[in-house]
Design an enzyme around this catalytic site. Structure first.
Site, PDB file in Angstrom:
ATOM      1  N   ARG A 110      -8.428   3.622 -14.593  1.00  0.00           N
ATOM      2  CA  ARG A 110      -8.285   4.146 -13.228  1.00  0.00           C
ATOM      3  C   ARG A 110      -8.949   5.513 -12.998  1.00  0.00           C
ATOM      4  O   ARG A 110      -9.594   5.715 -11.973  1.00  0.00           O
ATOM      5  CB  ARG A 110      -6.804   4.202 -12.812  1.00  0.00           C
ATOM      6  CG  ARG A 110      -6.126   2.838 -12.814  1.00  0.00           C
ATOM      7  CD  ARG A 110      -4.709   2.882 -12.270  1.00  0.00           C
ATOM      8  NE  ARG A 110      -4.680   2.993 -10.832  1.00  0.00           N
ATOM      9  CZ  ARG A 110      -4.391   4.074 -10.168  1.00  0.00           C
ATOM     10  NH1 ARG A 110      -4.054   5.174 -10.802  1.00  0.00           N
ATOM     11  NH2 ARG A 110      -4.421   4.091  -8.854  1.00  0.00           N
ATOM     12  N   CYS A 114     -18.192   4.701 -26.138  1.00  0.00           N
ATOM     13  CA  CYS A 114     -19.521   5.283 -26.234  1.00  0.00           C
ATOM     14  C   CYS A 114     -20.224   5.333 -24.885  1.00  0.00           C
ATOM     15  O   CYS A 114     -21.307   4.799 -24.680  1.00  0.00           O
ATOM     16  CB  CYS A 114     -20.333   4.539 -27.276  1.00  0.00           C
ATOM     17  SG  CYS A 114     -19.559   4.724 -28.878  1.00  0.00           S
ATOM     18  N   TYR A 146     -11.715   4.878 -10.142  1.00  0.00           N
ATOM     19  CA  TYR A 146     -11.601   5.465  -8.818  1.00  0.00           C
ATOM     20  C   TYR A 146     -10.982   6.865  -8.773  1.00  0.00           C
ATOM     21  O   TYR A 146     -10.321   7.228  -7.813  1.00  0.00           O
ATOM     22  CB  TYR A 146     -10.961   4.553  -7.770  1.00  0.00           C
ATOM     23  CG  TYR A 146      -9.956   3.520  -8.176  1.00  0.00           C
ATOM     24  CD1 TYR A 146     -10.181   2.186  -7.814  1.00  0.00           C
ATOM     25  CD2 TYR A 146      -8.791   3.833  -8.863  1.00  0.00           C
ATOM     26  CE1 TYR A 146      -9.253   1.205  -8.134  1.00  0.00           C
ATOM     27  CE2 TYR A 146      -7.872   2.855  -9.176  1.00  0.00           C
ATOM     28  CZ  TYR A 146      -8.103   1.544  -8.810  1.00  0.00           C
ATOM     29  OH  TYR A 146      -7.197   0.572  -9.115  1.00  0.00           O
ATOM     30  N   TYR A 181      -1.899  -1.290 -12.351  1.00  0.00           N
ATOM     31  CA  TYR A 181      -3.360  -1.328 -12.486  1.00  0.00           C
ATOM     32  C   TYR A 181      -3.840  -0.596 -13.735  1.00  0.00           C
ATOM     33  O   TYR A 181      -4.887   0.046 -13.725  1.00  0.00           O
ATOM     34  CB  TYR A 181      -4.040  -0.771 -11.223  1.00  0.00           C
ATOM     35  CG  TYR A 181      -3.524  -1.448  -9.973  1.00  0.00           C
ATOM     36  CD1 TYR A 181      -3.875  -2.769  -9.700  1.00  0.00           C
ATOM     37  CD2 TYR A 181      -2.637  -0.814  -9.116  1.00  0.00           C
ATOM     38  CE1 TYR A 181      -3.361  -3.431  -8.595  1.00  0.00           C
ATOM     39  CE2 TYR A 181      -2.116  -1.464  -8.008  1.00  0.00           C
ATOM     40  CZ  TYR A 181      -2.482  -2.766  -7.751  1.00  0.00           C
ATOM     41  OH  TYR A 181      -1.965  -3.413  -6.665  1.00  0.00           O
ATOM     42  N   GLU A 192       4.722  -6.945   0.147  1.00  0.00           N
ATOM     43  CA  GLU A 192       4.195  -7.356  -1.147  1.00  0.00           C
ATOM     44  C   GLU A 192       3.718  -6.150  -1.956  1.00  0.00           C
ATOM     45  O   GLU A 192       2.532  -5.977  -2.185  1.00  0.00           O
ATOM     46  CB  GLU A 192       3.069  -8.380  -0.954  1.00  0.00           C
ATOM     47  CG  GLU A 192       2.176  -8.019   0.219  1.00  0.00           C
ATOM     48  CD  GLU A 192       1.174  -9.083   0.585  1.00  0.00           C
ATOM     49  OE1 GLU A 192       1.564 -10.254   0.676  1.00  0.00           O
ATOM     50  OE2 GLU A 192       0.003  -8.725   0.770  1.00  0.00           O
ATOM     51  N   PRO A 193       4.657  -5.333  -2.395  1.00  0.00           N
ATOM     52  CA  PRO A 193       4.293  -4.122  -3.133  1.00  0.00           C
ATOM     53  C   PRO A 193       3.949  -4.402  -4.592  1.00  0.00           C
ATOM     54  O   PRO A 193       4.575  -5.245  -5.241  1.00  0.00           O
ATOM     55  CB  PRO A 193       5.571  -3.275  -3.049  1.00  0.00           C
ATOM     56  CG  PRO A 193       6.675  -4.266  -2.925  1.00  0.00           C
ATOM     57  CD  PRO A 193       6.123  -5.453  -2.206  1.00  0.00           C
ATOM     58  N   GLY A 194       2.952  -3.699  -5.073  1.00  0.00           N
ATOM     59  CA  GLY A 194       2.639  -3.722  -6.503  1.00  0.00           C
ATOM     60  C   GLY A 194       2.988  -2.367  -7.076  1.00  0.00           C
ATOM     61  O   GLY A 194       3.995  -2.163  -7.747  1.00  0.00           O
ATOM     62  N   GLY A 247       0.813  -1.206   0.000  1.00  0.00           N
ATOM     63  CA  GLY A 247       0.000   0.000   0.000  1.00  0.00           C
ATOM     64  C   GLY A 247       0.844   1.252   0.000  1.00  0.00           C
ATOM     65  O   GLY A 247       0.362   2.343   0.313  1.00  0.00           O
TER      66      GLY A 247
HETATM   67  C1  LIG Z   1      -3.188  -5.576  -4.298  1.00  0.00           C
HETATM   68  C2  LIG Z   1      -2.459  -6.160  -3.182  1.00  0.00           C
HETATM   69  C3  LIG Z   1      -1.166  -5.727  -2.873  1.00  0.00           C
HETATM   70  C4  LIG Z   1      -0.457  -4.624  -3.619  1.00  0.00           C
HETATM   71  O1  LIG Z   1      -0.945  -3.369  -3.303  1.00  0.00           O
HETATM   72  P1  LIG Z   1      -0.216  -2.054  -3.904  1.00  0.00           P
HETATM   73  O2  LIG Z   1      -1.014  -0.922  -3.421  1.00  0.00           O
HETATM   74  O3  LIG Z   1      -0.226  -2.183  -5.387  1.00  0.00           O
HETATM   75  O4  LIG Z   1       1.177  -2.064  -3.411  1.00  0.00           O
HETATM   76  C5  LIG Z   1      -0.519  -6.358  -1.851  1.00  0.00           C
HETATM   77  N1  LIG Z   1      -1.116  -7.350  -1.139  1.00  0.00           N
HETATM   78  C6  LIG Z   1      -2.359  -7.782  -1.400  1.00  0.00           C
HETATM   79  C7  LIG Z   1      -2.942  -8.881  -0.609  1.00  0.00           C
HETATM   80  C8  LIG Z   1      -3.081  -7.200  -2.422  1.00  0.00           C
HETATM   81  O5  LIG Z   1      -4.318  -7.624  -2.667  1.00  0.00           O
END
Ligand SMILES: *Cc1c(COP(=O)(O)O)cnc(C)c1O
Length: 406
Positions: free
Chosen positions: A298, A328, A302, A356, A259-261, A218
């Site tokens: 996105r 459309c 949101y 995303y 666990e960063p995305g 997050g």
């Molecule tokens: C989506 C998700 C993440 C990644 O969140 P980011 O905001 O992209 O870093 C990490 N852990 C879990 C369980 C998720 O569902």
């Protein structure tokens, strides 16, 4: 990456186009590991739902990353990209017991997020090492859709249900090896994060065989000039110290997992689209681009603000535009945004298009999903071709074929 490189890629590969800067992904990975260098056992599991192209997965694997997955299909993609099952983490929400069992059979670490499944799984498979997702009920996150830790969130097992959780674990004699939390995207205040971490440490004391603590992700990244971002270095300093003290107290060197995305891939991504029409109404100048929420949802989904730059005319006089798509339905990327003067045919560049964006793309309006390019060693490499008409027809069964078998 420079604008001239992006323009050249749009020319070479066509547009709309997604471009990812490999170096930026690598440097974000390094930044995170450096911030936590005082933690002996650190593990980064890339949350692949942010951007799941297998070339990106492989790039992060080379850095030493593991994977965080939320579906069995993501697990399969991860295995296909070459990850060892032991380096894949599975954190689903509300999936069936059958899918969890299937993923477990692949040798992947499962993370359970409700008491019902925990009891069923623990009864059937008491020896399997399991992680549990705790909901600390801490309000983090940028908005209600991406904040997942609050009191009425569907995610995780409420920390208030800990006594019930512990009873299930004792009754089934299941093997809890990890505790997890993920409070949502866009953490603005690290004190809030540290507060949630304390709740996780408290919960962890209930389990004797832990191997790791997973603090989720997050981390907020800047989306525009002077935007706030999570201070990773500061978080690293404070959480590392606290984590190491906890390990001492617990009597074991645990592994710290993130666990960063978004943090790893957001800023590495650029979305390029051509302006088809400039349309002046009584109050607004619209720039209509060769794309829509089928490619980048996105802003509509949101309310995200993606910085938009006219890379064809960067020095042009700034004017106010509404940047809209060709779908459309109303699909507004940006409203009343100051952008260097736009002419038809110009290429607009959307920033923060790594996380995303492509992974949420669809075929709405029967449009193709765009190509993806990885910029590496000063060159663009195609990592996904644009779809073709065959892709739209694939899996469809025409009426004459149904009639023929009747
Ligand atoms: C989506 C998700 C993440 C990644 O969140 P980011 O905001 O992209 O870093 C990490 N852990 C879990 C369980 C998720 O569902």
């Amino acid at each position: 990456m420079q604008s001239k490189d992006l323009l050249q890629l749009a020319e070479q590969f066509g547009n709309p186009l997604y471009v990812y800067d490999a170096e930026k992904i690598q440097s974000q990975y390094d930044r995170l590991t450096n911030a936590f260098s005082k933690v002996k056992n650190l593990r980064i599991n890339y949350a692949m739902k942010a951007l799941s192209n297998i070339a990106i997965l492989q790039l992060l694997k080379e850095k030493g990353s593991g994977l965080d997955t939320v579906s069995i299909q993501e697990v399969m993609l991860g295995l296909h990209a070459g990850y060892e099952p032991s380096r894949i983490f599975y954190t689903p929400n509300g999936v069936s017991l059958e899918e969890i069992e299937e993923v477990n059979a692949l040798g992947v670490q499962i993370n359970i997020d409700n008491l019902s499944i925990l009891e069923q799984f623990g009864t059937k498979h008491p020896n399997v090492p399991v992680c549990i997702r705790i909901n600390p009920h801490v309000m983090a996150g940028g908005n209600a859709n991406i904040s997942v830790g609050h009191i009425d969130s569907k995610f995780g097992i409420s920390v208030h249900q800990l006594p019930h959780l512990v009873r299930i674990v004792e009754n089934t004699k299941m093997n809890i090896v990890g505790i997890h939390m993920h409070t949502g995207s866009d953490i603005l205040d690290i004190e809030v994060f540290l507060y949630a971490a304390e709740i996780l440490f408290d919960a962890a004391k209930n389990f004797k065989n832990l191997e790791f603590l997973d603090f989720g992700s997050g981390f907020k990244v800047p989306y525009k000039k002077d935007d706030i971002e999570t201070d990773i270095e500061e978080l690293g300093k404070k959480l590392s110290k606290r984590f190491n003290a906890f390990c001492e107290e617990y009597g074991k060197e645990l592994t710290l997992i993130f666990e960063p995305g978004k943090f790893l891939v957001s800023e590495a991504g650029f979305f390029l689209a051509k302006v088809n029409v400039v349309k002046q109404t009584t109050s607004t100048v619209f720039a209509g681009i060769d794309s829509g929420f089928n490619h980048l949802i996105r802003p509509m989904f949101y309310g995200s603000e993606h910085y938009i730059e006219n890379i064809s005319n960067p020095k042009g006089k700034e004017r106010f535009y509404s940047v809209v798509g060709y779908i459309c339905e109303t699909d507004t990327f940006a409203n009343n945004r100051r952008i260097a003067e736009i002419n038809e045919g110009d290429i607009l560049c959307f920033r923060n298009a790594g996380a995303y964006c492509f992974s949420m793309a669809s075929n709405y309006n029967s449009r193709y999903k765009p190509a993806e390019v990885l910029w590496m060693h000063g060159k663009g490499h195609l990592i996904r071709a644009q779809e073709t008409f065959e892709d739209l027809l694939k899996n469809q069964i025409p009426l004459p074929e149904i009639v023929a078998v009747q």
